[in-house]
Design an enzyme around this catalytic site. Structure first.
Site, short mmCIF file in Angstrom:
data_model
loop_
_atom_site.label_atom_id
_atom_site.label_comp_id
_atom_site.label_asym_id
_atom_site.label_seq_id
_atom_site.Cartn_x
_atom_site.Cartn_y
_atom_site.Cartn_z
N HIS A 49 1.11 4.89 -2.29
CA HIS A 49 0.65 5.80 -3.34
C HIS A 49 1.88 6.43 -3.98
O HIS A 49 2.62 7.15 -3.32
CB HIS A 49 -0.25 6.88 -2.75
CG HIS A 49 -1.53 6.37 -2.17
ND1 HIS A 49 -2.74 6.50 -2.82
CD2 HIS A 49 -1.79 5.73 -0.99
CE1 HIS A 49 -3.70 5.97 -2.06
NE2 HIS A 49 -3.14 5.50 -0.95
N ASP A 86 2.00 8.82 -6.02
CA ASP A 86 1.86 10.27 -6.02
C ASP A 86 2.00 10.84 -4.61
O ASP A 86 2.05 12.07 -4.44
CB ASP A 86 0.54 10.72 -6.66
CG ASP A 86 -0.64 9.85 -6.30
OD1 ASP A 86 -0.51 9.07 -5.33
OD2 ASP A 86 -1.68 9.91 -6.97
N HIS A 140 -10.08 1.22 -0.05
CA HIS A 140 -9.91 2.02 1.16
C HIS A 140 -11.25 2.01 1.92
O HIS A 140 -12.26 2.49 1.41
CB HIS A 140 -9.58 3.47 0.81
CG HIS A 140 -8.15 3.72 0.44
ND1 HIS A 140 -7.58 3.20 -0.70
CD2 HIS A 140 -7.19 4.46 1.05
CE1 HIS A 140 -6.32 3.62 -0.77
NE2 HIS A 140 -6.05 4.37 0.28
N GLU A 192 -11.31 3.77 7.23
CA GLU A 192 -10.27 4.74 7.58
C GLU A 192 -10.92 6.03 8.08
O GLU A 192 -10.69 6.45 9.21
CB GLU A 192 -9.38 5.04 6.37
CG GLU A 192 -8.28 6.06 6.66
CD GLU A 192 -7.52 6.48 5.41
OE1 GLU A 192 -6.41 7.05 5.56
OE2 GLU A 192 -8.02 6.28 4.29
N HIS A 199 0.85 -1.19 0.00
CA HIS A 199 0.00 0.00 0.00
C HIS A 199 0.88 1.23 0.00
O HIS A 199 1.23 1.78 1.05
CB HIS A 199 -0.92 -0.01 1.23
CG HIS A 199 -2.00 1.03 1.19
ND1 HIS A 199 -3.35 0.71 1.21
CD2 HIS A 199 -1.96 2.38 1.13
CE1 HIS A 199 -4.06 1.82 1.17
NE2 HIS A 199 -3.23 2.85 1.13
N GLY A 212 -10.22 7.97 -1.60
CA GLY A 212 -10.81 9.30 -1.56
C GLY A 212 -11.80 9.47 -0.41
O GLY A 212 -11.66 8.84 0.65
N ASP A 244 1.94 3.73 2.84
CA ASP A 244 0.91 4.67 2.40
C ASP A 244 1.50 5.79 1.54
O ASP A 244 1.57 5.66 0.33
CB ASP A 244 0.12 5.22 3.59
CG ASP A 244 -1.26 5.73 3.21
OD1 ASP A 244 -1.71 5.47 2.08
OD2 ASP A 244 -1.91 6.37 4.06
N ASP A 245 1.90 6.88 2.16
CA ASP A 245 2.45 8.05 1.44
C ASP A 245 3.79 8.44 2.07
O ASP A 245 3.89 9.45 2.77
CB ASP A 245 1.49 9.24 1.51
CG ASP A 245 0.15 8.93 0.88
OD1 ASP A 245 0.08 8.83 -0.36
OD2 ASP A 245 -0.84 8.78 1.64
#
Length: 333
Positions: free
Chosen positions: A14, A16, A197, A200, A12, A170, A278-279
């Site tokens: 992202h 971006d 997702h 969350e 997981h 989102g 995640d990010d």
């Protein structure tokens, strides 16, 4: 604690949400973007979480500048390629990178089809050059609404043979999963696997919906499953994968601190929960940090960390033969 006899896997991430600070600077200079700072350390607080008690809005705001520099398809290709290099540098053997072409296209009104092609090209070039196995997960961003997500599906399907799975991400609370059944039907027809997702920013009911209405066998975050013992039992019995993200969940205030995270509970109940980033470009972490620092902070024992690392192989979007090959290659390193 990372166990060297097992493949190191991030399921997981992202892409971006993992843009290098230096890349933001390079692209900002090249394309005359008015960045708030012009060296890495001065730019860091504008892109990474640095405050001790951030909120979800603080987290989301950090995406502004990395997305502002995605002025063309070459920029999109570059960040995909660099994501694979970053994975290699972290010691990752297999990574699943997810991306929303609409989100990446939005700042400069790029064509989502072109963004999708650029991300696929950059990822495949990186996998070839750096020796990291990678799969792509296409995101439909529910924040844009079902109609825009249908267009996003169109873009992703232009590369259907080079994308492994679909994710719904989102605004979970305001755009429930039931609005996207048709999108998942199209993904099923394309032969893709699913992750969603859920749980969350919304409750356990959102997880039930993703399982029952969308047919997913994997979930991103799924924190609120801890509120429903019957749901946790169902997920354990039906081998539903959970892509946990410790630091991210603390930084978005989905949990108040590491010890409050339900990952330990999930593992104690026999759920197929895993450790992911995640990010990482926003969070200022990498996968070794999540294993070596975040997981112990969350109360995981060495045995539980090993189980999470094994679970990642179990629920990866790979065939049994591909998983065996990954283990064999790890043993030969």
């Amino acid at each position: 604690m990372i166990f060297p006899d097992l493949p190191l896997i991030d399921l997981h991430r992202h892409l971006d949400g993992n843009v290098r600070l230096q890349t933001v600077l390079d692209l900002g200079r090249k394309h005359n973007i008015a960045l708030p700072a012009w060296d890495v350390e001065s730019l860091r607080p504008h892109v990474q979480i640095t405050e001790p008690k951030p909120t979800i809005m603080d987290f989301i705001a950090k995406f502004h500048w990395p997305m502002a520099v995605l002025v063309n398809y070459d920029a999109c290709r570059r960040i995909a390629y660099e994501n694979i290099e970053d994975a290699r540098n972290e010691g990752i053997d297999y990574i699943e990178l997810r991306f929303s072409p609409m989100f990446m296209a939005d700042a400069h009104k790029l064509n989502p089809d072109g963004v999708t092609e650029a991300v696929v090209d950059g990822t495949q070039a990186g996998a070839r050059d750096f020796g990291v196995r990678a799969n792509l997960i296409g995101i439909i961003s529910r924040t844009f609404g079902p109609a825009a997500c249908a267009r996003e599906m169109d873009a992703l399907l232009t590369q259907r043979e080079r994308i492994a799975a679909l994710d719904l991400a989102g605004d979970e609370a305001n755009f429930p999963g039931g609005l996207f059944r048709e999108h998942f039907k199209r993904a099923r027809e394309a032969g893709w696997q699913f992750t969603v997702h859920a749980g969350e920013a919304d409750g356990a009911h959102s997880i039930w919906q993703a399982l029952r209405e969308l047919g997913t066998k994997r979930l991103g975050h799924a924190i609120r499953a801890v509120d429903d013992p019957a749901l946790m039992d169902f997920m354990a019995e039906n081998r539903i994968g959970v892509e946990s993200n410790l630091t991210s969940n603390v930084q978005t205030s989905c949990v108040p601190d590491y010890p409050s995270h339900p990952l330990k509970t999930f593992l104690e109940r026999g759920m197929l929960a895993t450790i992911n980033t995640d990010d990482p470009g926003i969070s200022g972490i990498d996968l070794p940090y999540e294993y070596n620092i975040a997981a112990p902070k969350a109360g995981l024992s060495a045995e539980q960390i090993r189980q999470a690392q094994q679970n990642a192989l179990t629920i990866a979007f790979l065939s049994d033969e591909e998983k065996r090959l990954l283990v064999t290659q790890k043993g030969n390193k």
